[in-house]
Design an enzyme around this catalytic site. Structure first.
Site, PDB file in Angstrom:
ATOM      1  N   SER A  49      -9.848  34.732  31.527  1.00 57.20           N
ATOM      2  CA  SER A  49      -9.502  36.143  31.761  1.00 57.20           C
ATOM      3  C   SER A  49      -9.057  36.825  30.470  1.00 57.20           C
ATOM      4  O   SER A  49      -9.390  37.969  30.232  1.00 57.20           O
ATOM      5  CB  SER A  49      -8.447  36.277  32.849  1.00 57.20           C
ATOM      6  OG  SER A  49      -7.262  35.610  32.473  1.00 57.20           O
ATOM      7  N   GLU A  50      -8.303  36.114  29.611  1.00 60.66           N
ATOM      8  CA  GLU A  50      -7.917  36.655  28.306  1.00 60.66           C
ATOM      9  C   GLU A  50      -7.885  35.556  27.253  1.00 60.66           C
ATOM     10  O   GLU A  50      -7.570  34.406  27.546  1.00 60.66           O
ATOM     11  CB  GLU A  50      -6.535  37.315  28.326  1.00 60.66           C
ATOM     12  CG  GLU A  50      -6.554  38.771  28.705  1.00 60.66           C
ATOM     13  CD  GLU A  50      -6.561  38.964  30.206  1.00 60.66           C
ATOM     14  OE1 GLU A  50      -6.974  40.047  30.639  1.00 60.66           O
ATOM     15  OE2 GLU A  50      -6.199  38.042  30.950  1.00 60.66           O
ATOM     16  N   THR A  51      -8.183  35.982  26.028  1.00 54.38           N
ATOM     17  CA  THR A  51      -7.962  35.171  24.842  1.00 54.38           C
ATOM     18  C   THR A  51      -7.015  35.958  23.960  1.00 54.38           C
ATOM     19  O   THR A  51      -7.261  37.132  23.671  1.00 54.38           O
ATOM     20  CB  THR A  51      -9.272  34.877  24.081  1.00 54.38           C
ATOM     21  OG1 THR A  51     -10.139  34.115  24.931  1.00 54.38           O
ATOM     22  CG2 THR A  51      -9.005  34.100  22.804  1.00 54.38           C
TER      23      THR A  51
END
Length: 153
Positions: A49-51
């Site tokens: 979903s996020e880095t």
């Protein structure tokens, strides 16, 4: 064109007390910012979903940015906590708190024992007139409509 770089990538599960639970985020510590297209490509390949990407310095201890597989976002709580965990646990950050500079302002993560506390930026909320589309969707007149920051994306 510069050659390939080795960028460490940590996958950290936020909000978890055991492995493979919680909310995963990739964390990539770097020395300098790479081009946005490269950061976006790394996030797309991570497919989480996020880095979170961070570099030292700036207006805070570290500058922090977050990318989904498709876009850069202004704020991500679980990836911020994952970045702090990476610094505290894997990279030996020596203090009890870390301040990140971000597009959403300064974010501070404090470590207390095994727990982390994140101070989110304060948003100014104001009362506004209900838009016609909201009234139509609700089928009634709202008692009150509040609006905060609306420029996240």
């Amino acid at each position: 064109m510069p050659g390939p770089r080795n960028i460490p990538i940590y996958q950290i599960d936020a909000f978890a007390s055991q492995q493979f639970k919680g909310n995963p985020a990739a964390v990539c510590p770097m020395d300098v910012w790479l081009p946005d297209a490269t950061l976006q490509a790394i996030a797309a390949e991570n497919n989480l979903s996020e880095t979170a990407f961070f570099i030292p310095g700036g207006e805070a201890d570290y500058e922090l940015r977050w990318f989904t597989p498709a876009i850069e976002v202004d704020l991500c709580g679980h990836a911020t906590l994952a970045a702090a965990h990476c610094l505290f646990t894997h990279l030996g950050h020596p203090h009890k708190s870390i301040t990140f500079g971000s597009r959403s302002g300064l974010l501070t993560v404090t470590k207390e024992g095994e727990e982390y506390m994140l101070d989110f930026p304060v948003d100014n909320i104001e009362t506004v007139v209900a838009p016609r589309a909201l009234k139509d969707a609700l089928g009634t007149e709202p008692v009150e409509v509040l609006m905060g920051r609306d420029d996240f994306l």
